[in-house]
Scaffold this active site. Sequence first.
Site, short mmCIF file in Angstrom:
data_model
loop_
_atom_site.label_atom_id
_atom_site.label_comp_id
_atom_site.label_asym_id
_atom_site.label_seq_id
_atom_site.Cartn_x
_atom_site.Cartn_y
_atom_site.Cartn_z
NE ARG A 72 113.11 80.20 89.96
CZ ARG A 72 112.74 79.24 90.76
NH1 ARG A 72 112.37 78.08 90.46
NH2 ARG A 72 112.18 79.72 92.05
CB THR A 73 120.51 76.39 84.23
OG1 THR A 73 120.98 77.87 84.93
CG2 THR A 73 121.02 76.05 82.97
CG ASP A 127 105.78 77.23 96.72
OD1 ASP A 127 106.03 77.66 97.73
OD2 ASP A 127 105.61 77.13 95.44
N1 LIG Z 1 110.05 69.69 81.57
C1 LIG Z 1 111.56 70.26 81.64
N2 LIG Z 1 112.24 69.95 80.98
C2 LIG Z 1 113.46 70.55 81.02
N3 LIG Z 1 113.68 71.37 81.98
C3 LIG Z 1 112.85 71.65 82.84
C4 LIG Z 1 111.60 71.17 82.71
N4 LIG Z 1 110.82 71.86 83.64
C5 LIG Z 1 111.67 72.69 84.46
N5 LIG Z 1 113.03 72.50 83.83
C6 LIG Z 1 114.30 73.34 84.14
O1 LIG Z 1 114.39 72.99 85.56
C7 LIG Z 1 114.41 74.46 86.26
C8 LIG Z 1 114.13 74.24 87.71
O2 LIG Z 1 112.46 73.95 87.81
P1 LIG Z 1 111.77 75.13 88.51
O3 LIG Z 1 112.27 76.59 88.21
O4 LIG Z 1 110.29 74.96 88.39
O5 LIG Z 1 112.33 74.73 90.08
P2 LIG Z 1 111.99 73.54 90.73
O6 LIG Z 1 113.00 72.67 90.73
O7 LIG Z 1 110.48 73.10 90.64
O8 LIG Z 1 111.81 74.29 92.33
P3 LIG Z 1 110.77 75.23 92.76
O9 LIG Z 1 110.00 74.66 93.88
O10 LIG Z 1 111.43 76.52 93.03
O11 LIG Z 1 109.59 75.58 91.72
C9 LIG Z 1 113.48 75.37 85.60
O12 LIG Z 1 114.04 76.58 85.78
C10 LIG Z 1 113.67 74.85 83.99
O13 LIG Z 1 114.74 75.58 83.41
O1 LIG Z 2 113.05 83.05 93.97
P1 LIG Z 2 112.16 83.12 92.74
O2 LIG Z 2 113.07 82.75 91.46
O3 LIG Z 2 111.76 84.58 92.65
O4 LIG Z 2 111.06 82.20 92.89
C1 LIG Z 2 110.00 82.63 93.60
C2 LIG Z 2 108.99 81.39 93.75
O5 LIG Z 2 109.71 80.07 94.07
C3 LIG Z 2 108.83 79.74 95.16
O6 LIG Z 2 109.41 80.02 96.43
C4 LIG Z 2 109.19 78.02 95.22
O7 LIG Z 2 108.80 77.44 94.08
C5 LIG Z 2 107.61 80.13 94.89
O8 LIG Z 2 106.68 80.18 96.09
C6 LIG Z 2 107.78 81.55 94.43
O9 LIG Z 2 106.65 81.73 93.42
MG LIG Z 3 109.01 74.66 90.27
#
Ligand SMILES: Nc1ncnc2c1ncn2[C@@H]1O[C@H](COP(=O)(O)OP(=O)(O)OP(=O)(O)O)[C@@H](O)[C@H]1O
Ligand SMILES: O=P(O)(O)OC[C@H]1O[C@](O)(CO)[C@@H](O)[C@@H]1O
Ligand SMILES: [Mg+2]
Length: 341
Positions: A72-73, A127
């Site tokens: 999640r960088t 999700d």
């Molecule tokens: N607006 C933003 N600008 C820059 N980086 C961002 C922004 N929003 C999120 N990120 C970065 O992108 C990473 C990935 O986003 P996130 O952790 O929400 O996973 P995701 O791609 O939405 O997948 P998931 O379904 O697991 O949430 C975040 O942990 C964060 O470091």
């Molecule tokens: O694997 P992590 O970082 O604990 O994240 C869990 C989150 O990621 C998801 O699986 C997908 O966004 C969510 O349902 C849940 O809240």
């Molecule tokens: Mg997300």
Amino acid sequence: MSIGILTSGGDCPGLNAVIRGAVLKGTQIYNQEFVGFRGGWRGVVDGDIMPLARKDIQGISKQGGTILGTSRTNPFEGDGGADRVRENMARLGVDSLIAIGGEGTLAAAKRLTDAGIKIVGVPKTVDNDLSATDYTFGFDTAVQIATDAMDRLRTTGDSHGRCMVAEVMGRHVGWIALHSGMAAGAHVILIPEQKTSLDQICAWVQSVKDRGRAPLVVVAEGFHLDSMDDPHSERGLDAFGRPRLGGIGEILAPIIEERTGLETRATTLGHIQRGGTPSSYDRVLATRYGMAAVDSVMHQRWGRMVSLSGTSITHVAFEDALGKLNTVSQSRYDEAAILFG
Ligand SMILES: Nc1ncnc2c1ncn2[C@@H]1O[C@H](COP(=O)(O)OP(=O)(O)OP(=O)(O)O)[C@@H](O)[C@H]1O
Ligand SMILES: O=P(O)(O)OC[C@H]1O[C@](O)(CO)[C@@H](O)[C@@H]1O
Ligand SMILES: [Mg+2]
């Protein structure tokens, strides 16, 4: 020059099928070369790559997780930033990126695209909370895993005459809860979109008990009671500073037991829902997304993600794909609620 692929955010069954679909079509049809960035945006910021030749992606579409690793960088934090990303790409001979992730990954991709970096997106999330696509891969597998688990909870619940509470994933939306709950014949489904009172939940449980059945309550991690301001969180913050959810099932179980007099047990399915073999539906969708992402690179559709519309693959601009969640509508909830109690 090669195309760089990264997987970012939570992992999800089907990520490897996207990678395989992209590399197969890209090498066979377009004579392109690929590299993988390890660990999501971290690999892009650190310049941490691995080879992605045809031999590296053999047989991976049935493997869960991601061979590239994920994180999640935030690519703009620390040593990151658009200049750093641009420099690394130039040094490594990478011309463009395929970013596979959820709304957070795509938000970061949009900022980088705005800074001139060539990126196409592929939506992923168990999700199913992205509004700009009909389905994301990973969701079907997660629903199947949750349904299997609930079928098992029902046989032990029935044997003991207990109320079973199953907590599933779903940070902002209740799709996994709704679909797995309907499939498993749940008597109560609690989702983030519908705040519900304890009185209502216990009335449903009581009516099941009165019929001599063992109630199954399905609750999404992001659900909150009408008396709560936020979803339950006791597990600290994630790498992006958001509360880690989980535990609402354990909160509800003793309250249901006390109010209804019915012995109640809670099970949190957690990351089991994200692990293991993707379903055939998810493999097919993911493979099609991967192939379409390579087409997008060849057509220079920067700042757009591939998306499913009906049965066709289309393209949506990042700005249209972000900011609006795919929530469970009132009518879908009402339809399911006919089966409650
Ligand atoms: N607006 C933003 N600008 C820059 N980086 C961002 C922004 N929003 C999120 N990120 C970065 O992108 C990473 C990935 O986003 P996130 O952790 O929400 O996973 P995701 O791609 O939405 O997948 P998931 O379904 O697991 O949430 C975040 O942990 C964060 O470091
Ligand atoms: O694997 P992590 O970082 O604990 O994240 C869990 C989150 O990621 C998801 O699986 C997908 O966004 C969510 O349902 C849940 O809240
Ligand atoms: Mg997300």
